[in-house]
Write a protein that holds these residues in place. Structure first.
Motif, mmCIF file in Angstrom:
data_model
loop_
_atom_site.group_PDB
_atom_site.id
_atom_site.type_symbol
_atom_site.label_atom_id
_atom_site.label_comp_id
_atom_site.label_asym_id
_atom_site.label_seq_id
_atom_site.Cartn_x
_atom_site.Cartn_y
_atom_site.Cartn_z
ATOM 1 N N ALA A 1 1.020 -1.176 -0.111
ATOM 2 C CA ALA A 1 -0.017 -0.062 -0.008
ATOM 3 C C ALA A 1 0.805 1.310 -0.010
ATOM 4 C CB ALA A 1 -0.892 -0.023 1.214
ATOM 5 N N GLY A 2 0.509 2.168 -0.801
ATOM 6 C CA GLY A 2 1.194 3.609 -0.914
ATOM 7 C C GLY A 2 0.290 4.550 -0.807
ATOM 8 N N ALA A 3 0.702 5.833 -0.639
ATOM 9 C CA ALA A 3 -0.214 6.895 -0.722
ATOM 10 C C ALA A 3 0.574 8.218 -1.064
ATOM 11 C CB ALA A 3 -0.587 7.470 0.965
ATOM 12 N N GLY A 4 0.145 9.016 -1.949
ATOM 13 C CA GLY A 4 0.744 10.071 -2.341
ATOM 14 C C GLY A 4 2.067 9.693 -3.167
ATOM 15 N N LEU A 5 3.167 10.331 -2.761
ATOM 16 C CA LEU A 5 4.447 10.035 -3.175
ATOM 17 C C LEU A 5 5.047 8.593 -3.149
ATOM 18 C CD1 LEU A 5 7.721 12.036 -2.450
ATOM 19 C CD2 LEU A 5 7.651 9.637 -1.284
ATOM 20 N N THR A 6 4.402 7.797 -2.250
ATOM 21 C CA THR A 6 4.806 6.384 -2.244
ATOM 22 C C THR A 6 3.701 5.426 -2.840
ATOM 23 O OG1 THR A 6 3.574 5.656 -0.278
ATOM 24 C CG2 THR A 6 5.725 6.681 0.053
ATOM 25 N N SER A 7 2.815 5.993 -3.968
ATOM 26 C CA SER A 7 2.167 5.259 -4.597
ATOM 27 C C SER A 7 2.610 4.578 -5.685
ATOM 28 C CB SER A 7 0.846 5.770 -4.772
ATOM 29 O OG SER A 7 -0.279 6.064 -4.101
ATOM 30 N N PRO A 8 3.249 5.283 -6.490
ATOM 31 C CA PRO A 8 3.958 4.583 -7.856
ATOM 32 C C PRO A 8 5.193 3.700 -7.098
ATOM 33 C CG PRO A 8 4.583 7.142 -7.542
ATOM 34 C CD PRO A 8 3.588 6.824 -6.574
ATOM 35 N N PRO B 1 -5.772 6.731 0.824
ATOM 36 C CA PRO B 1 -6.883 6.277 1.731
ATOM 37 C C PRO B 1 -7.925 5.361 1.216
ATOM 38 C CG PRO B 1 -7.447 8.532 1.033
ATOM 39 C CD PRO B 1 -6.287 8.238 0.731
ATOM 40 N N GLU B 2 -7.971 5.132 -0.140
ATOM 41 C CA GLU B 2 -8.975 4.634 -0.957
ATOM 42 C C GLU B 2 -8.991 3.218 -0.430
ATOM 43 O OE1 GLU B 2 -11.367 5.169 -2.918
ATOM 44 O OE2 GLU B 2 -11.930 3.386 -3.943
ATOM 45 N N LEU B 3 -8.248 2.245 0.138
ATOM 46 C CA LEU B 3 -8.149 1.023 0.546
ATOM 47 C C LEU B 3 -8.881 0.943 1.626
ATOM 48 C CD1 LEU B 3 -6.129 -0.266 2.894
ATOM 49 C CD2 LEU B 3 -4.261 -0.222 1.224
ATOM 50 N N CYS B 4 -8.957 1.903 2.503
ATOM 51 C CA CYS B 4 -9.794 1.699 3.734
ATOM 52 C C CYS B 4 -11.179 1.878 3.378
ATOM 53 C CB CYS B 4 -9.568 3.238 4.455
ATOM 54 S SG CYS B 4 -7.785 3.074 5.038
ATOM 55 N N HIS B 5 -11.605 1.871 2.068
ATOM 56 C CA HIS B 5 -13.100 2.020 1.782
ATOM 57 C C HIS B 5 -13.372 0.798 0.885
ATOM 58 C CE1 HIS B 5 -13.509 6.107 3.117
ATOM 59 N NE2 HIS B 5 -11.869 6.191 2.625
ATOM 60 N N ASN B 6 -12.636 -0.189 0.638
ATOM 61 C CA ASN B 6 -12.908 -1.530 0.056
ATOM 62 C C ASN B 6 -11.814 -2.570 0.257
ATOM 63 O OD1 ASN B 6 -10.640 -0.513 -1.736
ATOM 64 N ND2 ASN B 6 -12.205 0.728 -2.500
ATOM 65 N N ILE C 1 -3.597 10.066 7.134
ATOM 66 C CA ILE C 1 -3.387 8.709 6.585
ATOM 67 C C ILE C 1 -2.363 7.662 7.351
ATOM 68 C CG2 ILE C 1 -2.014 7.972 4.493
ATOM 69 C CD1 ILE C 1 -3.355 9.728 2.775
ATOM 70 N N LYS C 2 -1.479 8.497 7.865
ATOM 71 C CA LYS C 2 -0.755 7.859 9.079
ATOM 72 C C LYS C 2 -1.557 7.127 10.308
ATOM 73 C CE LYS C 2 3.605 10.451 8.848
ATOM 74 N NZ LYS C 2 4.553 9.517 8.384
ATOM 75 N N GLU C 3 -2.509 7.886 10.527
ATOM 76 C CA GLU C 3 -3.584 7.319 11.636
ATOM 77 C C GLU C 3 -4.368 6.010 10.802
ATOM 78 O OE1 GLU C 3 -3.738 7.599 14.587
ATOM 79 O OE2 GLU C 3 -5.819 6.673 14.890
ATOM 80 N N ARG C 4 -4.657 6.258 9.426
ATOM 81 C CA ARG C 4 -5.341 5.091 8.824
ATOM 82 C C ARG C 4 -4.381 3.981 8.556
ATOM 83 N NH1 ARG C 4 -10.023 6.136 5.936
ATOM 84 N NH2 ARG C 4 -10.655 8.313 6.004
ATOM 85 N N ILE C 5 -2.995 3.979 8.364
ATOM 86 C CA ILE C 5 -2.133 2.973 8.444
ATOM 87 C C ILE C 5 -2.389 2.238 9.787
ATOM 88 C CG2 ILE C 5 0.177 2.177 8.138
ATOM 89 C CD1 ILE C 5 0.559 4.402 6.240
ATOM 90 N N ALA C 6 -1.916 2.761 11.029
ATOM 91 C CA ALA C 6 -2.196 2.575 12.103
ATOM 92 C C ALA C 6 -3.493 1.422 12.428
ATOM 93 C CB ALA C 6 -1.651 3.192 13.322
ATOM 94 N N GLN C 7 -4.550 2.205 12.242
ATOM 95 C CA GLN C 7 -5.886 1.569 12.314
ATOM 96 C C GLN C 7 -5.982 0.328 11.670
ATOM 97 O OE1 GLN C 7 -7.836 2.048 14.736
ATOM 98 N NE2 GLN C 7 -7.245 4.005 15.534
ATOM 99 N N THR C 8 -5.652 0.413 10.168
ATOM 100 C CA THR C 8 -5.689 -0.478 9.404
ATOM 101 C C THR C 8 -5.217 -1.877 9.891
ATOM 102 O OG1 THR C 8 -6.116 0.767 7.396
ATOM 103 C CG2 THR C 8 -5.775 -1.335 6.825
ATOM 104 N N ARG C 9 -3.734 -1.644 9.941
ATOM 105 C CA ARG C 9 -2.699 -2.712 10.527
ATOM 106 C C ARG C 9 -3.523 -3.593 11.751
ATOM 107 N NH1 ARG C 9 3.030 -1.225 12.111
ATOM 108 N NH2 ARG C 9 3.516 -3.415 11.889
#
Ligand code: F6R
Length: 359
Positions: free
Chosen positions: A225-232, A255-260, A288-296
């Motif tokens: 999973a990436g976000a912004g600069l890390t997506s590519p 954040p898209e992956l948090c929705h599917n 997004i950092k918070e989303r990473i923590a919660q998703t993990r």
């Protein structure tokens, strides 16, 4: 035949063990990234291009390992891109391409049919064309048409020429007025990469981040999973796991992956072993950092492991290249742990031959 997971977990990743599997020495090409960055700057200079103005921006037309340089360059430029810059991976150009657009035709081999089709399409449109290639039909056509050619160094797998493709895209962006001068940042990033090669490379400690991550991932399907600069870069990791390690791998964006995708983890263990890798950066949005923590936390029980990897360095150029290097090494180490030679991509070659025979 690849070794089974249980046979491989204790394998060391020292130079001799790697060399025994890495028959064509992909490691040397990956570890050569700092030198490739410097050489690529020289190669662009050797093409002796004079600046021009493309108000319509830049399309980098290419496939696979040649296209990714366009996306990585875009990520490095971030808010400093003053015009649209897009990596386009298909037979045709985006509908908005006009004679005011520059089209950088990027094909390491110079023989990729999609890229050749874009070269023709750009010519028909009257767009400004530049080619970056090590030879093939693209070099031949460009030379005949008086289209400038940036020469990429020969002898690599296309995906190992990532520095040549990225630096060419950055420099062409500057030349056509879509981005600022990045030469100094690239020089500094090359020095930074040299340190990282020492830390993460084959001669580095057995418990380096790269080797540790490879051991953790080698018997799972990586979901990056990436976000912004890390997506590519997440996409680069996915394709490097595919081509070097010869395993399925998938990428998605926050954040898209948090929705599917997050829901898809529910029954993941019924289908196999999946590991999540989140590529993080100092510039990642705090939510997004918070989303990473919660998703993990939420997917943890369904994954064989969840990992957060931080980019390293100050500038965006350094940070992007640090994660590219790490992913290249991790995928190569996973190949070694699986007993799989990282270099050949026979099925791609077979497909290209079949299509050529049909065409
Ligand atoms: C092989 C690789 C592929 C190629 C792609 C396009 O190492 O990375 O993804 O990059 O098949 O070929 P080229 O780059 O020669 O245009």
């Amino acid at each position: 035949m690849a070794a089974s997971p249980s046979e491989t977990t204790d394998l060391r990743l020292d130079p001799a063990t790697i060399a025994a599997v890495d028959a064509s020495d992909m490691l040397a090409d990956v570890a050569g990234l700092p030198e490739h960055v410097r050489d690529a700057l020289w190669k662009v200079e050797s093409a002796n291009l004079q600046p021009w103005d493309s108000p319509g921006g830049l399309v980098v037309a290419g496939m696979g390992g040649s296209a990714v340089g366009g996306s990585l360059a875009r990520a490095m430029l971030g808010d400093h891109a003053s015009r649209p810059i897009l990596a386009s991976r298909t037979y045709g150009l985006p509908a908005w391409t006009t004679p005011d657009t520059t089209v950088l035709c990027a094909s390491y081999s110079g023989d990729t049919e999609e890229t050749l089709a874009c070269y023709e399409a750009a010519g028909a449109l009257g767009a400004k064309r530049v080619a970056v290639t090590s030879g093939g039909k693209l070099a031949e056509l460009a030379r005949a048409d008086g289209v400038p050619v940036i020469p990429a160094a020969g002898g690599f797998q296309p995906r190992a020429a990532v520095a040549y493709m990225t630096v060419s895209a950055l420099e062409v962006a500057r030349l056509c007025g879509a981005g600022p001068r990045m030469g100094a940042e690239l020089d500094v990033a090359a020095d930074h990469l040299e340190q990282l090669v020492i830390e993460w490379g084959a001669d580095g400690p057995e418990d380096s981040e790269a080797k540790t991550l490879a051991r953790a991932l080698h018997d799972s399907v990586p979901m990056i999973a990436g976000a912004g600069l890390t997506s590519p870069i997440a996409y680069r990791w996915k394709t490097q796991f595919n081509e070097n390690a010869k395993i399925p791998a998938f990428m998605h964006e926050l954040p898209e992956l948090c929705h599917n995708e997050i829901v898809g983890w529910t029954d993941a263990p019924m289908f196999g072993r999946f590991a999540a890798i989140f590529l993080d950066d100092s510039d990642t949005h705090p939510r997004i950092k918070e989303r990473i923590a919660q998703t993990r936390e939420l997917i943890g029980d369904s994954a064989t492991g969840t990992h957060v990897v931080q980019s390293r360095g100050n500038t965006a150029v350094e940070r992007v290249l640090s994660l590219v290097l790490l992913g290249d090494l991790v995928s190569l180490y996973v190949a070694v742990l699986r007993g799989t030679d990282p270099t050949p991509v026979d099925v791609i070659d077979t497909l290209k031959q079949r299509l050529a025979a049909d065409g």
